[in-house]
Design a protein around this motif. Structure first.
Motif, PDB file in Angstrom:
ATOM      1  N   ALA A  99       0.784  18.075   0.618  1.00  0.00           N
ATOM      2  CA  ALA A  99       1.427  18.515  -0.420  1.00  0.00           C
ATOM      3  C   ALA A  99       1.674  20.019  -0.303  1.00  0.00           C
ATOM      4  O   ALA A  99       2.662  20.588  -0.700  1.00  0.00           O
ATOM      5  N   GLU A 139       1.625   6.709   0.740  1.00  0.00           N
ATOM      6  CA  GLU A 139       2.151   8.629   0.937  1.00  0.00           C
ATOM      7  C   GLU A 139       2.079   9.619   2.047  1.00  0.00           C
ATOM      8  O   GLU A 139       2.204  10.678   2.150  1.00  0.00           O
ATOM      9  N   ALA A 143       4.385  11.495   4.240  1.00  0.00           N
ATOM     10  CA  ALA A 143       4.358  12.584   4.015  1.00  0.00           C
ATOM     11  C   ALA A 143       4.246  13.570   5.567  1.00  0.00           C
ATOM     12  O   ALA A 143       4.898  14.612   6.261  1.00  0.00           O
ATOM     13  N   GLU A 147       7.626  12.750   7.277  1.00  0.00           N
ATOM     14  CA  GLU A 147       8.593  14.149   6.979  1.00  0.00           C
ATOM     15  C   GLU A 147       8.319  15.393   7.634  1.00  0.00           C
ATOM     16  O   GLU A 147       9.687  15.763   7.512  1.00  0.00           O
ATOM     17  N   GLN A 148       7.242  15.718   7.970  1.00  0.00           N
ATOM     18  CA  GLN A 148       6.240  17.223   8.159  1.00  0.00           C
ATOM     19  C   GLN A 148       6.390  16.994   9.961  1.00  0.00           C
ATOM     20  O   GLN A 148       6.771  18.540  10.198  1.00  0.00           O
TER      21      GLN A 148
END
Length: 270
Positions: free
Chosen positions: A43, A63, A67, A70-71
């Motif tokens: 996060a 999730e 994540a 996405e990163q």
């Protein structure tokens, strides 16, 4: 995604070496183990570089994988044997993240407006250090400082004990207690030492308005408390009253009582 089954694979070696403080310093990296720590690490964009996880983790926590993608974080599907080798827990939780140590310095912290700061001096137990960070986060502290004589808060056990709070507020390592206290006083904060032997009653101190001002708390070693030379730097010392037969409170519990007393006093004064 890549599959990892060999204990000698490069990602496994990169993760395993981070159990040693010298390598954490050298690499500027640390390990976050377990779903809660990895969730909070992911996060925080830019923190995680790689994740090692069992196939079951991707199914249970999709999730995390989203994540990571996405990163552009590399995701390794690791065998149980690899996870047991990388983790330092008896029962590995199936996922670890390789994380960058934050670049925040004490100079960065002290340059900001501060109302509640935690200073750990000569704290040696990594579990206690991590729990104090968690308490500081819950109480709304602005920062945590681990002085040069304290345990590394990026130790795997400390990271686990912080339950993700390590990623929520600045945690600075290395400056001396004298340097920190001098800067804190220069910034206009009072310095309160948690001292069960020499301190005045915490409840009375709060009732008399002694905790409503911006404050930095000094917490010492689990066994013998604050070193004398550090305790002498404080403006005032506070002791938690013991109403029952317990000899004392452990460090993390004492920190929770003290920090919430300050947080509540400051909120009431607003």
């Amino acid at each position: 995604m890549t599959d990892l089954t060999s204990l000698t694979a490069a990602p496994v070696k990169r993760a395993r070496r981070l159990h040693k403080r010298a390598f954490r310093r050298q690499d500027g990296m640390f390990l976050a183990e377990g779903p809660q720590a990895v969730r909070e690490a992911l996060a925080s964009p830019g923190v995680v570089t790689e994740v090692l996880a069992t196939a079951d983790i991707a199914r249970r926590f999709p999730e995390f994988l989203v994540a990571a993608r996405e990163q552009r974080v590399t995701w390794h599907v690791a065998s149980g044997a690899v996870m047991a080798h990388v983790c330092d827990t008896v029962t590995p939780q199936g996922v670890v993240a390789l994380c960058r140590i934050p670049a925040t310095t004490w100079a960065d912290v002290i340059a900001q407006p501060l109302t509640l700061v935690v200073v750990m001096a000569a704290v040696r137990d990594p579990g206690n250090a991590g729990t104090v960070i968690r308490v500081a986060d819950a109480a709304g502290a602005d920062a945590v400082v681990c002085t040069a004589a304290s345990v590394d808060p990026f130790n795997p056990k400390s990271v686990r004990s912080s339950a993700g709070s390590l990623f929520h507020l600045p945690v600075v390592v290395g400056p001396s207690a004298a340097e920190v206290v001098g800067d804190i006083k220069g910034a206009g904060l009072q310095v309160v030492a948690a001292d069960g032997v020499r301190g005045q009653d915490l409840i009375t101190l709060r009732a008399e308005g002694g905790l409503s001002a911006p404050t930095a708390w000094l917490f010492g070693n689990e066994a013998w408390g604050l070193p004398d030379d550090v305790a002498e730097l404080a403006d005032v010392a506070a002791a938690i009253p013991i109403y029952g037969r317990a000899e004392s409170l452990n460090l993390a519990t004492a920190a929770a009582v003290c920090l919430y007393a300050s947080a509540e006093a400051q909120r009431a004064a607003r």
